[in-house]
Design a protein around this motif. Structure first.
Motif, mmCIF file in Angstrom:
data_model
loop_
_atom_site.group_PDB
_atom_site.id
_atom_site.type_symbol
_atom_site.label_atom_id
_atom_site.label_comp_id
_atom_site.label_asym_id
_atom_site.label_seq_id
_atom_site.Cartn_x
_atom_site.Cartn_y
_atom_site.Cartn_z
ATOM 1 N N CYS A 15 0.819 -1.205 0.000
ATOM 2 C CA CYS A 15 0.000 0.000 0.000
ATOM 3 C C CYS A 15 0.858 1.262 0.000
ATOM 4 C CB CYS A 15 -0.910 0.025 1.222
ATOM 5 S SG CYS A 15 -2.034 -1.381 1.310
ATOM 6 N N ASP A 55 -8.898 -6.448 -1.031
ATOM 7 C CA ASP A 55 -9.230 -5.211 -0.330
ATOM 8 C C ASP A 55 -9.173 -5.414 1.185
ATOM 9 O OD1 ASP A 55 -10.277 -2.373 -0.618
ATOM 10 O OD2 ASP A 55 -11.858 -3.245 0.637
ATOM 11 N N PHE A 72 -9.480 6.178 2.177
ATOM 12 C CA PHE A 72 -9.744 5.997 0.750
ATOM 13 C C PHE A 72 -8.686 5.039 0.225
ATOM 14 C CE2 PHE A 72 -8.601 6.866 -3.602
ATOM 15 C CZ PHE A 72 -9.824 6.960 -4.250
ATOM 16 N N GLU A 74 -7.688 2.324 -3.147
ATOM 17 C CA GLU A 74 -8.005 1.881 -4.502
ATOM 18 C C GLU A 74 -6.890 0.982 -5.019
ATOM 19 O OE1 GLU A 74 -8.115 4.441 -8.437
ATOM 20 O OE2 GLU A 74 -9.978 4.683 -7.306
ATOM 21 N N GLN A 75 -7.284 -0.068 -5.727
ATOM 22 C CA GLN A 75 -6.293 -0.972 -6.304
ATOM 23 C C GLN A 75 -5.521 -0.240 -7.395
ATOM 24 O OE1 GLN A 75 -6.628 -5.141 -8.547
ATOM 25 N NE2 GLN A 75 -7.663 -5.113 -6.583
ATOM 26 N N HIS A 95 -1.957 -1.210 -3.875
ATOM 27 C CA HIS A 95 -3.067 -0.280 -3.687
ATOM 28 C C HIS A 95 -2.477 1.075 -3.336
ATOM 29 C CE1 HIS A 95 -4.933 -4.181 -2.995
ATOM 30 N NE2 HIS A 95 -6.119 -3.621 -3.101
ATOM 31 N N LYS A 144 -4.983 10.916 -12.203
ATOM 32 C CA LYS A 144 -6.351 10.860 -11.694
ATOM 33 C C LYS A 144 -6.836 12.200 -11.136
ATOM 34 C CE LYS A 144 -9.457 7.617 -9.865
ATOM 35 N NZ LYS A 144 -9.688 6.260 -9.504
ATOM 36 N N ILE A 150 -10.336 13.493 -6.336
ATOM 37 C CA ILE A 150 -9.833 12.680 -5.222
ATOM 38 C C ILE A 150 -8.945 13.466 -4.273
ATOM 39 C CG2 ILE A 150 -10.026 10.489 -6.458
ATOM 40 C CD1 ILE A 150 -6.998 10.619 -6.914
#
Length: 185
Positions: A15, A55, A72, A74-75, A95, A144, A150
């Motif tokens: 992560c 997850d 928050f 996300e993969q 992630h 993104k 985000i």
């Protein structure tokens, strides 16, 4: 009883946790308390248990190694270089997480000897292939943030437009024209 003909690789999650503080984009790293790479900085992560989803594994590892909950997440990407882990054949599903630093203090737990926020521009050399994972997460975040809001996941509930602009400048690593930025907001 059925058995597989081919050996299977181990599965992990890693992560990349981003935070924003004092005008800088930061990333959470843990100091490994175990071999391999004991004493080196790495991303939070670990092995996926047989009875959990990817997850669930990522959220468990974030809580176990860094005390982070309700973030928050996300993969990002799957990393499967053959020799990415010296212990055995390991495939990692990475992630990325976005957190408000004011709500999440870095604290080491379980097999992490230490946890610390580093400015993205000043991250030490990371264990395994975690430098590559961090670079991939940064590229995703930069892309993104241009089309999805985000960035708000990194800011406190109340913030100024200047604070928002500083966040975008930190992520995109460029100065933005104040007038154009405010038109887009």
């Amino acid at each position: 009883m059925f058995s597989y003909k081919y050996p299977r690789p181990a599965l992990t999650v890693d992560c990349v946790v981003f935070g924003f503080d004092e005008g800088e984009l930061k990333v959470l790293s843990i100091e490994r308390g175990l071999e391999p790479f004991k004493g080196r900085w790495a991303l939070p992560g670990g092995f996926v248990r047989v009875d959990e989803t990817l997850d669930e594994a990522a959220r468990r590892e974030l809580e176990e190694e860094a005390g982070l909950k309700n973030v928050f997440l996300e993969q990002l990407y799957t990393f499967g270089e053959v020799e990415r882990d010296p212990r055995e054949r390991v495939v990692s599903v990475a992630h990325y997480a976005l957190v408000k630093l004011s709500e999440h203090e870095a604290k080491a737990a379980t097999d992490a000897a230490n946890a610390r926020w580093f400015a993205v521009s000043n991250v030490p050399k990371l264990a395994f292939d975690h430098g590559k994972i961090l670079a991939t997460a940064l590229a995703r975040l930069k892309a993104k943030v241009r089309y999805q809001p985000i960035g708000f996941e990194l800011l406190p509930p109340k913030f100024t437009l200047s604070h928002l602009q500083h966040l975008y400048e930190a992520i995109l690593e460029t100065k933005l024209d104040k007038r154009n930025f405010r038109k887009k907001c």
